[in-house]
Design an enzyme around this catalytic site. Structure first.
Site, PDB file in Angstrom:
ATOM      1  N   LYS A 176       4.388   8.455   4.536  1.00  0.00           N
ATOM      2  CA  LYS A 176       4.352   9.242   5.780  1.00  0.00           C
ATOM      3  C   LYS A 176       5.676   9.179   6.537  1.00  0.00           C
ATOM      4  CE  LYS A 176      -0.648   8.842   6.352  1.00  0.00           C
ATOM      5  NZ  LYS A 176      -0.940   7.816   5.336  1.00  0.00           N
TER       6      LYS A 176
HETATM    7  O1  LIG Z   1      -5.084  11.838   7.147  1.00  0.00           O
HETATM    8  C1  LIG Z   1      -4.923  10.847   6.414  1.00  0.00           C
HETATM    9  C2  LIG Z   1      -3.750  10.625   5.721  1.00  0.00           C
HETATM   10  C3  LIG Z   1      -3.677   9.559   4.883  1.00  0.00           C
HETATM   11  N1  LIG Z   1      -4.699   8.699   4.741  1.00  0.00           N
HETATM   12  C4  LIG Z   1      -4.535   7.564   3.792  1.00  0.00           C
HETATM   13  O2  LIG Z   1      -5.457   7.721   2.716  1.00  0.00           O
HETATM   14  C5  LIG Z   1      -6.030   6.464   2.369  1.00  0.00           C
HETATM   15  C6  LIG Z   1      -7.511   6.480   2.645  1.00  0.00           C
HETATM   16  O3  LIG Z   1      -8.095   5.262   2.295  1.00  0.00           O
HETATM   17  P1  LIG Z   1      -9.696   5.020   2.255  1.00  0.00           P
HETATM   18  O4  LIG Z   1      -9.800   3.575   1.924  1.00  0.00           O
HETATM   19  O5  LIG Z   1     -10.245   5.898   1.166  1.00  0.00           O
HETATM   20  O6  LIG Z   1     -10.212   5.350   3.592  1.00  0.00           O
HETATM   21  C7  LIG Z   1      -5.260   5.416   3.167  1.00  0.00           C
HETATM   22  O7  LIG Z   1      -4.143   5.006   2.402  1.00  0.00           O
HETATM   23  C8  LIG Z   1      -4.796   6.188   4.384  1.00  0.00           C
HETATM   24  O8  LIG Z   1      -3.614   5.676   4.954  1.00  0.00           O
HETATM   25  C9  LIG Z   1      -5.847   8.908   5.425  1.00  0.00           C
HETATM   26  O9  LIG Z   1      -6.839   8.150   5.324  1.00  0.00           O
HETATM   27  N2  LIG Z   1      -5.939   9.993   6.260  1.00  0.00           N
END
Ligand SMILES: O=c1ccn([C@@H]2O[C@H](COP(=O)(O)O)[C@@H](O)[C@H]2O)c(=O)[nH]1
Length: 281
Positions: free
Chosen positions: A99
């Site tokens: 990001k």
């Molecule tokens: O809008 C967003 C952007 C990035 N993320 C990232 O995706 C994963 C989600 O992890 P889970 O464990 O499946 O919840 C994580 O790395 C976030 O930083 C997001 O969730 N939302």
């Protein structure tokens, strides 16, 4: 620079062959503990390599979360380099979730770090933040084009705090999120079979009927699993853009480790449910 086939084309093929699931590599301290690993660099490396071993030869995309590697300083970043290289060598595409976003001249440095083909952290695509203005991402767009990589631009994120920025209405009547989607549609115009400039659109965001998600590019959709969205939610959220959605699951799969077979089985269950939701829709 000899460039690779564009990311969008490589992603389209991978999604057609393997399905669209993206498995996240998110070594939370709590997951290291649940896996019986120490919260140190050795634990981090064991965690990352186990996830790669379990799914990199079968899912289209993997998404390491840079934050959990940066936490350990230079030695954590060295582990991240290894994980990215091993995952790519095993045949999956790697989206680096870092990001990044800054003024253009500094953005050029971030682009060199992740999108130059000779960089130790070269990844097939990078998540970027457009909230210093979409134009500030120009150096990353240019280098991604040159090296056959892609970007995922934060448009409508999965977290509950996102709407105060992303749904804000501009002077021209468009929301900020819709403006980002329109920029991406312009980047991808005329690209076949799929453009390389994607958006991050959370699977948790609910009704998006007022947004045009058809950007001729991929939509990275975090939020399935631990954040509460399910594969069955995808058709409702993404509508006409459903076939270009790359749903990400991190903790929903990772909580099944450290057993490689159990991780694999969990990813396969999500992949089947996603396939049914996308192609049964
Ligand atoms: O809008 C967003 C952007 C990035 N993320 C990232 O995706 C994963 C989600 O992890 P889970 O464990 O499946 O919840 C994580 O790395 C976030 O930083 C997001 O969730 N939302």
């Amino acid at each position: 620079m000899t460039s690779m086939e564009p990311f969008g084309a490589r992603l389209r093929r991978a999604m057609d062959e393997r399905g669209p699931l993206c498995v996240g590599i998110d070594p939370h301290a709590s997951l290291l503990a649940e896996w019986g690993l120490n919260d140190d660099v050795a634990g981090l490396e064991r965690f990352g390599r186990t996830v790669v071993e379990a799914v990199a030869d079968r899912v289209a995309v993997m998404k390491p979360q840079s934050a959990f590697f940066e936490r350990f300083g230079s030695r954590g970043v060295a582990v991240l380099e290894t994980i990215v290289q091993e995952a790519r060598a095993a045949g999956t595409l790697v989206v680096m979730d870092a990001k990044r976003g800054d003024i253009g001249s500094t953005m050029a440095g971030y682009a060199e770090a992740f999108l130059h083909k000779d960089a130790p952290l070269f990844s097939d695509a990078l998540t970027v933040s457009p909230y210093l203005g979409y134009g500030s991402l120009s150096p990353a767009v240019a280098l991604a084009r040159e090296s056959g990589a892609g970007l995922f631009v934060l448009a409508l994120t999965s977290n509950p705090e996102g709407p105060e920025v992303q749904h804000a209405v501009r002077a021209d009547g468009r929301t900020v999120g819709a403006t980002m989607l329109a920029h991406l549609a312009a980047e991808n115009a005329g690209e076949e079979p799929l453009g390389s400039f994607g958006a991050v659109v959370g699977a948790t965001v609910g009704d998006l009927s007022s947004y045009d998600l058809v950007i001729n590019g991929p939509l990275l959709a975090p939020g399935v699993g631990a954040q509460g969205a399910t594969p069955a939610d995808l058709p409702k959220v993404f509508g006409a853009a459903l076939r270009n959605v790359v749903p990400n699951v991190s903790r929903g799969v990772l909580r099944h480790g450290p057993d490689v077979g159990a991780l694999r089985a969990s990813a396969e269950r999500f992949a089947e449910e996603i396939q049914a939701a996308v192609f049964g829709a």
